[in-house]
Design a protein around this motif. Sequence first.
Motif, PDB file in Angstrom:
ATOM      1  N   LEU A   1       0.822  -1.208   0.000  1.00 47.21           N
ATOM      2  CA  LEU A   1       0.000   0.000   0.000  1.00 47.21           C
ATOM      3  C   LEU A   1       0.855   1.256   0.000  1.00 47.21           C
ATOM      4  CD1 LEU A   1      -2.770  -1.011   2.574  1.00 47.21           C
ATOM      5  CD2 LEU A   1      -2.908  -1.029   0.073  1.00 47.21           C
ATOM      6  N   GLY A   2       2.106   1.124   0.416  1.00 46.85           N
ATOM      7  CA  GLY A   2       3.013   2.270   0.430  1.00 46.85           C
ATOM      8  C   GLY A   2       3.666   2.520  -0.920  1.00 46.85           C
ATOM      9  N   ALA A   3       3.424   1.639  -1.889  1.00 45.96           N
ATOM     10  CA  ALA A   3       4.048   1.770  -3.208  1.00 45.96           C
ATOM     11  C   ALA A   3       3.422   2.929  -3.979  1.00 45.96           C
ATOM     12  CB  ALA A   3       3.897   0.478  -3.996  1.00 45.96           C
ATOM     13  N   THR A   4       4.257   3.670  -4.684  1.00 54.41           N
ATOM     14  CA  THR A   4       3.775   4.755  -5.539  1.00 54.41           C
ATOM     15  C   THR A   4       4.260   4.497  -6.953  1.00 54.41           C
ATOM     16  OG1 THR A   4       5.699   6.074  -4.936  1.00 54.41           O
ATOM     17  CG2 THR A   4       3.671   6.477  -3.689  1.00 54.41           C
ATOM     18  N   GLY A   5       3.747   3.447  -7.537  1.00 51.61           N
ATOM     19  CA  GLY A   5       4.175   3.068  -8.873  1.00 51.61           C
ATOM     20  C   GLY A   5       5.444   2.250  -8.814  1.00 51.61           C
ATOM     21  N   GLY A   6       5.705   1.482  -9.834  1.00 51.85           N
ATOM     22  CA  GLY A   6       6.910   0.655  -9.858  1.00 51.85           C
ATOM     23  C   GLY A   6       6.806  -0.535  -8.922  1.00 51.85           C
ATOM     24  N   ALA A   7       7.955  -1.008  -8.498  1.00 52.11           N
ATOM     25  CA  ALA A   7       8.011  -2.190  -7.640  1.00 52.11           C
ATOM     26  C   ALA A   7       7.540  -1.846  -6.229  1.00 52.11           C
ATOM     27  CB  ALA A   7       9.440  -2.722  -7.596  1.00 52.11           C
ATOM     28  N   PRO A   8       6.924  -2.814  -5.560  1.00 47.99           N
ATOM     29  CA  PRO A   8       6.523  -2.564  -4.171  1.00 47.99           C
ATOM     30  C   PRO A   8       7.754  -2.388  -3.285  1.00 47.99           C
ATOM     31  CG  PRO A   8       6.132  -4.857  -4.754  1.00 47.99           C
ATOM     32  CD  PRO A   8       6.563  -4.144  -6.003  1.00 47.99           C
ATOM     33  N   PRO A   9       7.597  -1.663  -2.180  1.00 47.51           N
ATOM     34  CA  PRO A   9       8.731  -1.472  -1.276  1.00 47.51           C
ATOM     35  C   PRO A   9       9.219  -2.808  -0.727  1.00 47.51           C
ATOM     36  CG  PRO A   9       6.860  -0.099  -0.638  1.00 47.51           C
ATOM     37  CD  PRO A   9       6.393  -1.011  -1.714  1.00 47.51           C
ATOM     38  N   PRO A  10      10.475  -2.889  -0.342  1.00 44.80           N
ATOM     39  CA  PRO A  10      11.004  -4.157   0.166  1.00 44.80           C
ATOM     40  C   PRO A  10      10.429  -4.499   1.540  1.00 44.80           C
ATOM     41  CG  PRO A  10      12.607  -2.416   0.474  1.00 44.80           C
ATOM     42  CD  PRO A  10      11.478  -1.830  -0.327  1.00 44.80           C
ATOM     43  N   ILE A  11      10.467  -5.772   1.848  1.00 44.65           N
ATOM     44  CA  ILE A  11      10.164  -6.260   3.186  1.00 44.65           C
ATOM     45  C   ILE A  11      11.507  -6.574   3.816  1.00 44.65           C
ATOM     46  CG2 ILE A  11       9.120  -8.130   4.524  1.00 44.65           C
ATOM     47  CD1 ILE A  11       7.144  -8.457   2.139  1.00 44.65           C
ATOM     48  N   GLU A  12      11.748  -6.029   4.995  1.00 44.31           N
ATOM     49  CA  GLU A  12      13.017  -6.246   5.669  1.00 44.31           C
ATOM     50  C   GLU A  12      12.842  -7.290   6.765  1.00 44.31           C
ATOM     51  OE1 GLU A  12      14.592  -2.451   6.957  1.00 44.31           O
ATOM     52  OE2 GLU A  12      13.692  -1.520   5.181  1.00 44.31           O
ATOM     53  N   VAL A  13      13.766  -8.233   6.822  1.00 45.01           N
ATOM     54  CA  VAL A  13      13.756  -9.264   7.863  1.00 45.01           C
ATOM     55  C   VAL A  13      15.113  -9.216   8.558  1.00 45.01           C
ATOM     56  CG1 VAL A  13      13.553 -11.731   8.359  1.00 45.01           C
ATOM     57  CG2 VAL A  13      12.180 -10.708   6.527  1.00 45.01           C
ATOM     58  N   GLN A  14      15.076  -9.093   9.871  1.00 46.67           N
ATOM     59  CA  GLN A  14      16.306  -9.077  10.657  1.00 46.67           C
ATOM     60  C   GLN A  14      16.197 -10.146  11.736  1.00 46.67           C
ATOM     61  OE1 GLN A  14      16.390  -5.009  12.080  1.00 46.67           O
ATOM     62  NE2 GLN A  14      17.760  -4.422  10.428  1.00 46.67           N
ATOM     63  N   VAL A  15      17.330 -10.737  12.069  1.00 49.10           N
ATOM     64  CA  VAL A  15      17.388 -11.715  13.154  1.00 49.10           C
ATOM     65  C   VAL A  15      18.549 -11.356  14.064  1.00 49.10           C
ATOM     66  CG1 VAL A  15      16.357 -13.599  11.821  1.00 49.10           C
ATOM     67  CG2 VAL A  15      18.823 -13.310  11.821  1.00 49.10           C
ATOM     68  N   GLY A  16      18.427 -11.754  15.306  1.00 50.60           N
ATOM     69  CA  GLY A  16      19.498 -11.472  16.249  1.00 50.60           C
ATOM     70  C   GLY A  16      19.299 -12.262  17.522  1.00 50.60           C
ATOM     71  N   ALA A  17      20.263 -12.155  18.404  1.00 55.20           N
ATOM     72  CA  ALA A  17      20.180 -12.872  19.672  1.00 55.20           C
ATOM     73  C   ALA A  17      21.003 -12.159  20.722  1.00 55.20           C
ATOM     74  CB  ALA A  17      20.679 -14.310  19.508  1.00 55.20           C
ATOM     75  N   THR A  18      20.571 -12.334  21.943  1.00 57.21           N
ATOM     76  CA  THR A  18      21.340 -11.923  23.106  1.00 57.21           C
ATOM     77  C   THR A  18      21.633 -13.214  23.867  1.00 57.21           C
ATOM     78  OG1 THR A  18      19.414 -11.646  24.538  1.00 57.21           O
ATOM     79  CG2 THR A  18      20.079  -9.727  23.232  1.00 57.21           C
ATOM     80  N   GLY A  19      22.244 -13.104  25.011  1.00 57.08           N
ATOM     81  CA  GLY A  19      22.511 -14.294  25.801  1.00 57.08           C
ATOM     82  C   GLY A  19      21.247 -14.996  26.252  1.00 57.08           C
ATOM     83  N   GLU A  20      20.158 -14.238  26.434  1.00 59.70           N
ATOM     84  CA  GLU A  20      18.920 -14.811  26.957  1.00 59.70           C
ATOM     85  C   GLU A  20      17.843 -15.078  25.912  1.00 59.70           C
ATOM     86  OE1 GLU A  20      19.982 -11.623  28.258  1.00 59.70           O
ATOM     87  OE2 GLU A  20      21.338 -12.735  29.554  1.00 59.70           O
ATOM     88  N   SER A  21      17.862 -14.342  24.797  1.00 58.39           N
ATOM     89  CA  SER A  21      16.759 -14.488  23.839  1.00 58.39           C
ATOM     90  C   SER A  21      17.238 -14.355  22.401  1.00 58.39           C
ATOM     91  CB  SER A  21      15.671 -13.454  24.122  1.00 58.39           C
ATOM     92  OG  SER A  21      16.146 -12.154  23.867  1.00 58.39           O
ATOM     93  N   ALA A  22      16.382 -14.821  21.521  1.00 55.57           N
ATOM     94  CA  ALA A  22      16.595 -14.664  20.083  1.00 55.57           C
ATOM     95  C   ALA A  22      15.374 -13.945  19.523  1.00 55.57           C
ATOM     96  CB  ALA A  22      16.767 -16.022  19.413  1.00 55.57           C
ATOM     97  N   TRP A  23      15.566 -13.192  18.438  1.00 59.08           N
ATOM     98  CA  TRP A  23      14.447 -12.463  17.873  1.00 59.08           C
ATOM     99  C   TRP A  23      14.515 -12.440  16.356  1.00 59.08           C
ATOM    100  CZ3 TRP A  23      16.093  -8.335  15.015  1.00 59.08           C
ATOM    101  CH2 TRP A  23      17.360  -7.824  15.298  1.00 59.08           C
ATOM    102  N   ILE A  24      13.334 -12.253  15.773  1.00 55.71           N
ATOM    103  CA  ILE A  24      13.222 -12.040  14.337  1.00 55.71           C
ATOM    104  C   ILE A  24      12.225 -10.914  14.137  1.00 55.71           C
ATOM    105  CG2 ILE A  24      11.487 -13.873  14.091  1.00 55.71           C
ATOM    106  CD1 ILE A  24      12.704 -14.314  11.231  1.00 55.71           C
ATOM    107  N   ALA A  25      12.590  -9.949  13.302  1.00 57.53           N
ATOM    108  CA  ALA A  25      11.744  -8.789  13.050  1.00 57.53           C
ATOM    109  C   ALA A  25      11.411  -8.722  11.568  1.00 57.53           C
ATOM    110  CB  ALA A  25      12.445  -7.509  13.489  1.00 57.53           C
ATOM    111  N   VAL A  26      10.153  -8.407  11.275  1.00 54.65           N
ATOM    112  CA  VAL A  26       9.672  -8.247   9.903  1.00 54.65           C
ATOM    113  C   VAL A  26       9.140  -6.820   9.782  1.00 54.65           C
ATOM    114  CG1 VAL A  26       8.021  -9.025   8.169  1.00 54.65           C
ATOM    115  CG2 VAL A  26       9.090 -10.685   9.711  1.00 54.65           C
ATOM    116  N   ARG A  27       9.717  -6.058   8.839  1.00 55.45           N
ATOM    117  CA  ARG A  27       9.342  -4.650   8.669  1.00 55.45           C
ATOM    118  C   ARG A  27       8.815  -4.409   7.267  1.00 55.45           C
ATOM    119  NH1 ARG A  27      12.539   0.532   7.435  1.00 55.45           N
ATOM    120  NH2 ARG A  27      11.166   2.122   8.293  1.00 55.45           N
ATOM    121  N   ASP A  28       7.701  -3.690   7.202  1.00 52.31           N
ATOM    122  CA  ASP A  28       7.171  -3.263   5.905  1.00 52.31           C
ATOM    123  C   ASP A  28       7.256  -1.749   5.808  1.00 52.31           C
ATOM    124  OD1 ASP A  28       4.669  -1.855   6.670  1.00 52.31           O
ATOM    125  OD2 ASP A  28       3.968  -3.830   7.285  1.00 52.31           O
TER     126      ASP A  28
END
Length: 115
Positions: free
Chosen positions: A16-43
Amino acid sequence: QAILNLLANAAKYGALGATGGAPPPIEVQVGATGESAWIAVRDHGPGIPPQAHARIFREFYRAPDAYRSGVEGTGLGLALVKQHVEALGGAVEVASQLGHGATFTIRLARAPEAT
């Protein structure tokens, strides 16, 4: 399944954020600390109003802007993400500002290292 639901939402609403052309990318990041792991999905879509942040995880809830957008959905995807992640002892978070997309982050505790 939880990650697939987040990616599907990012594809639907991020476009919905696209203004013509290709749609904006979807960003996926992963990471971890000593206690937890995470995955983030950004539009890069229209974002989610702050007053809807807590409600979007309820079954069958869709923000008013989601209805107006014409994007099809049942309001179950994020509720299922929350249920699945919490069943594993984790948490799901949303960070969003109107006009600047949304980021959903799944956090899970890491298993203790064997001694």
